[in-house]
Design a protein around this motif. Structure first.
Motif, PDB file in Angstrom:
ATOM      1  N   ARG A 116      76.371 -15.757  81.720  1.00 36.56           N
ATOM      2  CA  ARG A 116      77.479 -14.960  82.274  1.00 36.56           C
ATOM      3  C   ARG A 116      77.396 -13.520  81.787  1.00 36.56           C
ATOM      4  O   ARG A 116      77.628 -12.584  82.545  1.00 36.56           O
TER       5      ARG A 116
ATOM      6  N   LYS B  31      86.425 -18.567  80.556  1.00 36.10           N
ATOM      7  CA  LYS B  31      85.653 -17.572  81.307  1.00 36.10           C
ATOM      8  C   LYS B  31      86.336 -16.213  81.278  1.00 36.10           C
ATOM      9  O   LYS B  31      85.696 -15.187  81.056  1.00 36.10           O
TER      10      LYS B  31
ATOM     11  N   ASP C  56      79.553 -26.085  76.098  1.00 33.32           N
ATOM     12  CA  ASP C  56      79.040 -25.306  74.962  1.00 33.32           C
ATOM     13  C   ASP C  56      78.726 -26.149  73.719  1.00 33.32           C
ATOM     14  O   ASP C  56      77.697 -25.926  73.078  1.00 33.32           O
TER      15      ASP C  56
ATOM     16  N   LYS D 172      77.919 -14.963  71.994  1.00 32.11           N
ATOM     17  CA  LYS D 172      77.635 -15.687  73.236  1.00 32.11           C
ATOM     18  C   LYS D 172      77.435 -14.696  74.384  1.00 32.11           C
ATOM     19  O   LYS D 172      76.500 -14.835  75.166  1.00 32.11           O
TER      20      LYS D 172
HETATM   21  P1  IMP Z   1      82.939 -22.705  88.028  1.00 31.27           P
HETATM   22  O1  IMP Z   1      84.316 -22.245  87.713  1.00 31.27           O
HETATM   23  O2  IMP Z   1      82.792 -23.412  89.337  1.00 31.27           O
HETATM   24  O3  IMP Z   1      81.927 -21.610  87.841  1.00 31.27           O
HETATM   25  O4  IMP Z   1      82.667 -23.853  86.942  1.00 31.27           O
HETATM   26  C1  IMP Z   1      81.686 -23.767  86.030  1.00 31.27           C
HETATM   27  C2  IMP Z   1      81.663 -25.000  85.136  1.00 31.27           C
HETATM   28  O5  IMP Z   1      80.336 -25.057  84.575  1.00 31.27           O
HETATM   29  C3  IMP Z   1      82.624 -24.905  83.966  1.00 31.27           C
HETATM   30  O6  IMP Z   1      83.841 -25.530  84.224  1.00 31.27           O
HETATM   31  C4  IMP Z   1      81.830 -25.610  82.862  1.00 31.27           C
HETATM   32  O7  IMP Z   1      81.974 -27.008  82.974  1.00 31.27           O
HETATM   33  C5  IMP Z   1      80.381 -25.245  83.193  1.00 31.27           C
HETATM   34  N1  IMP Z   1      80.023 -23.959  82.556  1.00 31.27           N
HETATM   35  C6  IMP Z   1      79.784 -22.766  83.160  1.00 31.27           C
HETATM   36  N2  IMP Z   1      79.532 -21.803  82.256  1.00 31.27           N
HETATM   37  C7  IMP Z   1      79.634 -22.398  81.059  1.00 31.27           C
HETATM   38  C8  IMP Z   1      79.515 -21.898  79.730  1.00 31.27           C
HETATM   39  O8  IMP Z   1      79.326 -20.698  79.466  1.00 31.27           O
HETATM   40  N3  IMP Z   1      79.661 -22.803  78.762  1.00 31.27           N
HETATM   41  C9  IMP Z   1      79.899 -24.118  78.995  1.00 31.27           C
HETATM   42  N4  IMP Z   1      80.069 -24.627  80.200  1.00 31.27           N
HETATM   43  C10 IMP Z   1      79.921 -23.767  81.244  1.00 31.27           C
END
Ligand code: IMP
Length: 201
Positions: A183, A12, A157, A177
Motif C-alpha cells: 500500500r 487502511k 499482518d 510498514k
Molecule cells: P479491500 O478492502 O477489498 O482492499 O480488502 C483487502 C483485504 O485484504 C483486507 O481486509 C485484508 O484482509 C487483506 N489485506 C490487504 N492489505 C493488507 C495489509 O496490509 N495487511 C494485512 N492484510 C491486508
C-alpha cells in the motif's frame, strides 16, 4: 482542495493518512468516508485488484464530486493458486473477521509443505468524476508463518513474515510498514503522479 480516501477499513485509513500526512501539501484536506454525507456503496465485482480499485474510486468521485483515492488489496498465496486474492477481506465468509480469515488460511496451508510463499498486492487509483487520473501497483513478498505474531497493523499482518526480515508485518510500526508495504508503494506512486500532473496547484 479536498482529497477523499475511499475506505471504511480503520487499519487502511490510518496507514494512508500517515502516508499522506508526511508528504502532502498544506492546501490539501484529507477526508475519509465517515467525514462525508452517507452515500451508496459500490459493488466490488471486479476479478482483479485494479478493476475493484477503479470501481471504488470512480464511484465515490462521482457520488461525492471529489478527487478520490481508492485502493484494492489482498494476499496472494502461491500454494493456494493466488487465493485469497480479491476475496481476502471475506475469505471466511460475509461475516468474516481477521481472526477467522487467518484461522481458515492456516487450516488450508497446514497439510501443504513449507515455505508458504505469498505476497501482499495493492492497486491504488485516483479519480475525478468520470475519469481515472492515476493508477499504481505495489507488492511485498514474504511467507505465511504457522502462528500469529505482533499486535500492529490489521488483516493477515500477524501471519505474514516479510521476505528478508525475521518480523511479521504486525511486528512493524505503522511507519516501518508504510516504508515497505504494497500500500505504501502504490499510494506514494499515485500521489507523485497527481503532483506531477499539477493536481495540487
Ligand atoms: P479491500 O478492502 O477489498 O482492499 O480488502 C483487502 C483485504 O485484504 C483486507 O481486509 C485484508 O484482509 C487483506 N489485506 C490487504 N492489505 C493488507 C495489509 O496490509 N495487511 C494485512 N492484510 C491486508
Amino acid at each position: 482542495m479536498k482529497l477523499l480516501i475511499a475506505t471504511r477499513n480503520r487499519g487502511k485509513a490510518a496507514e494512508i493518512k500517515a502516508l499522506l500526512g508526511s508528504g502532502m501539501q498544506k492546501n490539501v484536506e484529507v477526508l475519509t468516508l465517515p467525514d462525508l454525507p452517507a452515500t451508496t456503496e459500490p459493488r466490488e465485482k471486479g476479478k482483479t485488484f485494479a478493476e475493484n480499485a477503479r470501481i471504488k474510486a470512480l464511484h465515490y468521485a462521482k457520488e461525492l464530486k471529489i478527487l478520490c483515492v481508492a485502493d484494492d488489496s489482498g494476499l496472494s498465496v502461491d500454494a493456494l493458486g493466488g487465493r485469497p486474492g480479491v476475496r481476502s477481506a471475506r475469505y471466511a465468509g460475509e461475516q468474516a473477521t481477521d481472526e477467522k480469515n487467518i484461522a481458515l488460511l492456516l487450516e488450508e496451508l497446514l497439510p501443504r509443505p513449507k515455505p508458504w510463499t505469498a505476497a501482499f498486492v495493492c492497486v491504488a487509483v485516483a479519480a475525478l468524476p468520470g475519469r481515472v487520473i492515476a493508477e499504481a501497483t505495489g507488492r511485498v513478498d514474504g511467507e505465511i508463518v504457522s502462528a500469529p505474531r505482533g499486535e500492529s497493523g490489521f488483516g493477515y499482518d500477524p501471519v505474514f513474515r516479510v521476505k528478508g526480515s525475521p518480523k511479521t508485518m504486525a511486528e512493524h510500526t505503522t511507519e516501518e510498514k508504510n516504508r515497505i508495504s504494497h500500500r505504501g508503494q502504490a499510494i506514494r506512486l499515485v500521489i507523485e503522479e497527481l503532483r506531477n500532473s499539477g493536481m495540487f496547484g
